[in-house]
Scaffold this active site. Structure first.
Site, PDB file in Angstrom:
ATOM      1  N   GLY A 131       0.827  -1.200   0.000  1.00 56.80           N
ATOM      2  CA  GLY A 131       0.000   0.000   0.000  1.00 56.80           C
ATOM      3  C   GLY A 131       0.866   1.256   0.000  1.00 56.80           C
ATOM      4  O   GLY A 131       2.040   1.223   0.368  1.00 56.80           O
ATOM      5  N   CYS A 132       0.269   2.374  -0.392  1.00 48.77           N
ATOM      6  CA  CYS A 132       1.031   3.620  -0.531  1.00 48.77           C
ATOM      7  C   CYS A 132       1.457   4.181   0.824  1.00 48.77           C
ATOM      8  O   CYS A 132       2.645   4.471   1.048  1.00 48.77           O
ATOM      9  CB  CYS A 132       0.241   4.643  -1.332  1.00 48.77           C
ATOM     10  SG  CYS A 132      -1.455   4.915  -0.759  1.00 48.77           S
ATOM     11  N   PHE A 133       0.515   4.348   1.763  1.00 53.62           N
ATOM     12  CA  PHE A 133       0.879   4.791   3.104  1.00 53.62           C
ATOM     13  C   PHE A 133       1.881   3.821   3.731  1.00 53.62           C
ATOM     14  O   PHE A 133       2.862   4.222   4.364  1.00 53.62           O
ATOM     15  CB  PHE A 133      -0.356   4.880   4.009  1.00 53.62           C
ATOM     16  CG  PHE A 133      -1.023   6.221   4.040  1.00 53.62           C
ATOM     17  CD1 PHE A 133      -0.302   7.385   4.244  1.00 53.62           C
ATOM     18  CD2 PHE A 133      -2.407   6.326   3.881  1.00 53.62           C
ATOM     19  CE1 PHE A 133      -0.923   8.623   4.298  1.00 53.62           C
ATOM     20  CE2 PHE A 133      -3.038   7.563   3.932  1.00 53.62           C
ATOM     21  CZ  PHE A 133      -2.293   8.714   4.132  1.00 53.62           C
ATOM     22  N   ALA A 134       1.623   2.526   3.555  1.00 51.47           N
ATOM     23  CA  ALA A 134       2.480   1.507   4.153  1.00 51.47           C
ATOM     24  C   ALA A 134       3.913   1.628   3.643  1.00 51.47           C
ATOM     25  O   ALA A 134       4.871   1.516   4.410  1.00 51.47           O
ATOM     26  CB  ALA A 134       1.933   0.117   3.861  1.00 51.47           C
ATOM     27  N   CYS A 136       5.509   4.324   2.445  1.00 50.39           N
ATOM     28  CA  CYS A 136       6.139   5.536   2.957  1.00 50.39           C
ATOM     29  C   CYS A 136       6.532   5.384   4.427  1.00 50.39           C
ATOM     30  O   CYS A 136       7.640   5.763   4.836  1.00 50.39           O
ATOM     31  CB  CYS A 136       5.200   6.720   2.772  1.00 50.39           C
ATOM     32  SG  CYS A 136       5.954   8.329   3.080  1.00 50.39           S
TER      33      CYS A 136
END
Length: 322
Positions: A131-134, A136
Site C-alpha cells: 500500500g502507498c501509506f504503508a 512511505c
C-alpha cells in the site's frame, strides 16, 4: 521483450502503469482489460497519453499470451479472479490491491517491498504490491527495526493527495470540498497498519509496540508526506549511519541531510528520508509519490527484479520540483 497484460485499466494506478510500460525498453503491452471501456482507445480515458499510444481497451483475457499480468483492480477482486480462473502455471502476477499483502497459508504471494524482500522477489512468481501509506511509513522505520530499536510507541501523521482515493468522484475528493481544506480519516484503524506491523516484525521479531497512525486528506493531487516519532537515546549520527547502511544498495531511497518536501518526489519512484533528533525524540520524515513509489512505479520495480533487469529500468523519472 516481456509481454505484459493489465487487468483493470481505467484507474489512476493503471494510467500511470501504462505510461511507465509504454516507455519501458524491455516491455510490450499485449492487452489492457477493462470491461466497461472495451473497444475504446486508451487515450479516451488516460488523456495524458495522447501521442504516446494507439492501444485500445479490451474485454478479452489472453493470459496464455503474456509473461506478466498486473492487477489494478478494486480490493477483493483479484482474489475472486484468482479463485475463478485457471491461470497459466508460469504466468507472473503483480497485484496492486491489498488482497494478498498479509502472509497466509492459502496463498504464495510475496510482499513486494524491494527494500525488505528483494532477494525473495527476484525468485517469486506472485507479488503483492504494498500500500502507498504503508510504503512511505515502512521505509522510514525498517532500519530501526533491523537494529531492534522499536521498543516504544510509534506516532505517525501522514497526509496524502486526492489520487489516493481513486478515480471515482466522491464527497471527500471533488475539488470544491478538497481545495483549501484538510481533514483526517480512519484514525488508529487504517487498513495499511497490518502490513506495516508484518514488515516490522519480520525484521524485529519482538516488535509489539503500538502504532498510532493519523492519516490526513490533503488539498493536492498526488504524494504522501509522513512524520514519524519514536523515543531513543541513540545519538543522531549513529542513526543516520544505520539508515545509510541499510539503504546503501537501494536505488530509490535516499537519506537527505536537509529538510525535504513533497515536490522532490512527485512523478518519481523515489522515497526521501530526513532525520532529526530533539532530546530523546527521533523525528523521521519520509515522502513518496503515492501513484509511483506507492503503487505503479513499485510494481514496475518488482517486475524488473522478477525478470532479472536492472532495477531502475523505465523508472528514471524527473520530479516536478517546481
Amino acid at each position: 521483450m516481456i509481454k505484459a497484460g493489465i487487468i483493470g485499466g481505467a484507474g489512476y494506478t493503471a494510467g500511470e502503469l501504462i505510461r511507465l510500460l509504454i516507455n519501458h525498453p524491455d516491455v510490450e503491452i499485449h492487452f489492457i482489460n477493462s470491461s466497461s471501456n472495451a473497444g475504446n482507445k486508451i487515450t479516451d480515458v488516460h488523456e495524458g497519453l495522447y501521442g504516446e499510444t494507439d492501444l485500445t481497451f479490451t474485454d478479452a483475457l489472453p493470459l496464455d499470451e503474456v509473461d506478466v499480468v498486473f492487477f489494478c483492480t478494486a480490493h477483493g477482486d483479484t482474489r475472486k479472479f484468482m479463485e475463478s480462473h485457471n491461470l497459466p502455471e508460469d504466468l507472473k502476477i503483480i497485484d496492486l490491491s491489498m488482497d494478498y499483502r498479509i502472509a497466509a497459508e492459502d496463498h504464495d504471494f510475496v510482499y513486494g517491498l524491494p527494500e525488505l524482500n528483494r532477494r525473495t522477489i527476484c525468485h517469486s512468481k506472485h507479488i503483492a504490491n504494498p500500500g502507498c501509506f504503508a510504503t512511505c511509513i515502512q521505509l522510514g522505520l525498517l532500519p530501526l527495526a533491523k537494529h531492534l530499536m522499536l521498543k516504544g510507541d510509534i506516532i505517525v501523521n501522514a497526509i496524502t493527495g486526492s489520487t489516493g482515493a481513486g478515480v471515482k468522484p466522491g464527497a471527500t475528493t471533488h475539488f470544491s470540498w478538497r481545495n483549501n481544506n484538510l481533514s483526517i480519516y480512519k484514525p488508529f484503524t487504517h487498513q495499511h497498519l497490518p502490513e506495516i506491523r508484518q514488515s516490522l516484525k519480520q525484521l524485529q521479531n519482538s516488535f509489539d509496540a503500538d502504532i498510532t497512525f493519523i492519516p490526513y486528506r490533503g488539498d493536492f493531487a498526488r504524494g504522501i508526506f509522513a512524520t514519524t516519532i519514536i523515543k531513543t537515546k541513540v545519538e543522531l549520527p549513529e542513526i543516520v549511519k544505520m539508515y545509510q547502511d541499510y539503504y546503501a544498495e537501494d536505488s530509490f531511497v535516499h537519506i537527505v541531510e536537509k529538510s525535504i518536501d513533497l515536490k522532490q518526489v512527485v512523478n518519481t519512484n523515489k522515497c526521501l528520508i530526513h532525520l532529526e533528533k530533539h532530546e530523546d525524540k527521533l523525528l523521521i520524515v519520509s515522502c513518496i509519490d503515492n501513484l509511483l513509489k506507492g503503487a505503479s512505479g513499485q510494481a514496475v520495480h518488482n517486475m524488473n527484479l522478477m525478470f532479472n533487469l536492472e532495477e531502475t529500468t523505465g523508472l528514471k523519472l524527473k520530479p516536478s520540483a517546481f
